[in-house]
Motif scaffolding. Structure first.
Motif, PDB file in Angstrom:
ATOM      1  N   UNK A  65     -11.096   3.305  -0.676  1.00  0.00           N
ATOM      2  CA  UNK A  65     -12.213   3.096   0.232  1.00  0.00           C
ATOM      3  C   UNK A  65     -12.421   1.648   0.631  1.00  0.00           C
ATOM      4  N   UNK A  66     -11.358   0.858   0.622  1.00  0.00           N
ATOM      5  CA  UNK A  66     -11.484  -0.562   0.944  1.00  0.00           C
ATOM      6  C   UNK A  66     -11.328  -0.784   2.450  1.00  0.00           C
ATOM      7  N   UNK A  67     -11.586  -2.004   2.869  1.00  0.00           N
ATOM      8  CA  UNK A  67     -11.556  -2.332   4.291  1.00  0.00           C
ATOM      9  C   UNK A  67     -10.120  -2.420   4.804  1.00  0.00           C
ATOM     10  N   UNK A  68     -10.002  -2.368   6.129  1.00  0.00           N
ATOM     11  CA  UNK A  68      -8.696  -2.559   6.741  1.00  0.00           C
ATOM     12  C   UNK A  68      -8.120  -3.926   6.416  1.00  0.00           C
ATOM     13  N   UNK A  69      -8.981  -4.940   6.314  1.00  0.00           N
ATOM     14  CA  UNK A  69      -8.518  -6.284   5.976  1.00  0.00           C
ATOM     15  C   UNK A  69      -7.903  -6.305   4.587  1.00  0.00           C
ATOM     16  N   UNK A  70      -8.502  -5.588   3.653  1.00  0.00           N
ATOM     17  CA  UNK A  70      -7.926  -5.546   2.309  1.00  0.00           C
ATOM     18  C   UNK A  70      -6.628  -4.742   2.289  1.00  0.00           C
ATOM     19  N   UNK A  71      -6.506  -3.781   3.190  1.00  0.00           N
ATOM     20  CA  UNK A  71      -5.227  -3.104   3.329  1.00  0.00           C
ATOM     21  C   UNK A  71      -4.163  -4.074   3.820  1.00  0.00           C
ATOM     22  N   UNK A  72      -4.529  -4.973   4.752  1.00  0.00           N
ATOM     23  CA  UNK A  72      -3.613  -6.015   5.204  1.00  0.00           C
ATOM     24  C   UNK A  72      -3.191  -6.895   4.028  1.00  0.00           C
ATOM     25  N   UNK A  73      -4.156  -7.299   3.210  1.00  0.00           N
ATOM     26  CA  UNK A  73      -3.858  -8.123   2.037  1.00  0.00           C
ATOM     27  C   UNK A  73      -2.873  -7.402   1.123  1.00  0.00           C
ATOM     28  N   UNK A  74      -3.096  -6.107   0.919  1.00  0.00           N
ATOM     29  CA  UNK A  74      -2.203  -5.320   0.062  1.00  0.00           C
ATOM     30  C   UNK A  74      -0.779  -5.329   0.607  1.00  0.00           C
ATOM     31  N   UNK A 249       2.711   1.022  10.966  1.00  0.00           N
ATOM     32  CA  UNK A 249       3.682  -0.070  10.995  1.00  0.00           C
ATOM     33  C   UNK A 249       3.112  -1.378  10.453  1.00  0.00           C
ATOM     34  N   UNK A 250       1.967  -1.297   9.765  1.00  0.00           N
ATOM     35  CA  UNK A 250       1.389  -2.519   9.194  1.00  0.00           C
ATOM     36  C   UNK A 250       2.387  -3.196   8.264  1.00  0.00           C
ATOM     37  N   UNK A 251       3.046  -2.385   7.412  1.00  0.00           N
ATOM     38  CA  UNK A 251       4.003  -2.971   6.469  1.00  0.00           C
ATOM     39  C   UNK A 251       5.097  -3.747   7.172  1.00  0.00           C
ATOM     40  N   UNK A 252       5.642  -3.172   8.258  1.00  0.00           N
ATOM     41  CA  UNK A 252       6.705  -3.840   9.012  1.00  0.00           C
ATOM     42  C   UNK A 252       6.181  -5.092   9.709  1.00  0.00           C
TER      43      UNK A 252
END
Length: 392
Positions: A65-74, A249-252
């Motif tokens: 349930x974290x933010x999209x920004x924290x998904x970017x950090x991950x 495609x965030x990972x890429x």
């Protein structure tokens, strides 16, 4: 808009970095076969058991349930640690089948499938493209006939990634035989173990059988497996594609920056016949500088896109623009690698373990087709982002 990471973001990054340092697999992922699927399941299960699965999934569906920004950090930390991310057999399940079910599925579908996706128990594949309906998905022919409480499916799908390892498939069929184009389609959850499914692997230029043809001979799928409405599959499919081309495609997008740095390191190490290091060649150094600037710009655009998704709850059409930019930058970087190594790395016998650059080079070409061709991404960008007149 606050453009600074919060204290909670920094704390999350530190925790992610520490955990990944201790748990990233030390063995290389097998290139193909059942061993590759087992590797992916094991990694997903480890993420699940340690509380790292579904970073941006809602808590009520098992995510953090974290933010999209924290998904970017991950994803930045995954790239930094050179850890596996959802590019393999868990990709479809985690990055668009799961999110599609969250936004469009019934509570029963969510309760059954989402925990199995998060834990790595269930792998998914995508049954959208057909022999004559790839980029032009709306022309698909695979037939679904509603017969009581089942949909009877007959037809075929093409380029189905990891179908031979998948437990379930997101399957798009035409349930109204009189319909044309986007109308009369239905999105189904297809159990890949049902009678009547025949999977034929396709050997690729990467010397693997990563993609497949899938044939359906009167496959009986429960009507309860419809996601959305019978005949309303195009709307559900658009949601799936928005996740695939946006968040998928965030990972890429974020790994690209780390890849550029690896190529710069390579240019520092390789010497040409005249004794100069590759980085001392002005043409190469200038191109690497431009590509690194593009990678930084892509990261900034990713952050903006994530912020918009956090506000709206759904990825927008800008995901197509991002995929196009990543594809172009990835290909430009691979061409520089070719010049640094004098293209010797193209001598490929199917073993990627001793030739890491070949995978990235070949993938730069695959990426221009996978998930929608670059031509389709240009059409979507022109139509839905720029508002230009549609091509005739």
């Amino acid at each position: 808009m606050d453009l600074h990471f919060s204290e909670a973001d920094h704390e999350f990054r530190a925790r992610a970095r520490t955990w990944l340092k201790a748990h990233v697999p030390t063995d290389s992922r097998p290139a193909h076969g059942e061993a590759s699927a087992r590797f992916d399941r094991d990694w997903q299960r480890k993420l699940y058991e340690h509380g790292w699965a579904g970073v941006a999934w809602p808590k009520e569906y098992g995510g953090l349930g974290l933010s999209g920004l924290q998904q970017v950090i991950w994803y930045e930390e995954l790239a930094r640690a050179q850890a596996p991310h959802h590019i393999n057999t868990t990709y479809v399940a985690m990055m668009h089948a799961g999110p599609t079910l969250i936004t469009r599925g019934t509570e029963e579908q969510k309760a059954f499938h989402l925990p199995r996706i998060l834990s790595g128990e269930a792998l998914w594949c995508q049954g959208f493209s057909e022999p004559n309906a790839g980029s032009d998905l709306a022309s698909l022919k695979t037939r679904g006939v509603v017969d009581g409480d089942v949909v009877v499916v007959t037809g075929s799908k093409m380029w189905t990634t990891d179908a031979q390892h998948a437990d379930y498939q997101e399957l798009l069929v035409r349930t109204d035989p009189q319909s044309e184009r986007h109308k009369g389609l239905t999105w189904l959850i297809c159990d890949m173990r049902l009678p009547g499914i025949d999977i034929k692997p396709i050997r690729t230029m990467m010397q693997d059988e990563h993609v497949n043809s899938v044939f359906y001979d009167e496959v009986r799928i429960p009507l309860s497996n419809v996601v959305g409405e019978v005949g309303g599959g195009w709307s559900t499919a658009l949601a799936t594609l928005s996740f695939e081309r946006g968040l998928g495609f965030i990972g890429d997008q974020l790994e690209l920056y780390e890849r550029v740095n690896r190529v710069i390191d390579l240019a520092e190490q390789v010497e040409f016949e005249d004794g100069r290091r590759a980085i001392e060649d002005s043409a190469i150094s200038q191109r690497l500088a431009a590509i690194k600037a593009d990678a930084i710009a892509i990261r900034a655009m990713t952050l903006a896109d994530i912020a918009e998704t956090d506000r709206t709850g759904m990825p927008g059409p800008k995901g197509s623009m991002m995929k196009l930019l990543v594809t172009q930058t990835h290909k430009a970087l691979s061409e520089v690698v070719g010049e640094i190594l004098d293209w010797d790395f193209l001598e490929f016998n199917g073993d990627r373990s001793n030739n890491p650059w070949i995978y990235e080079y070949l993938w730069s070409w695959i990426f221009s087709i996978s998930g929608g061709t670059s031509e389709i991404q240009r059409e979507i960008t022109a139509d839905r982002v720029l508002g230009l007149p549609r091509a005739r």
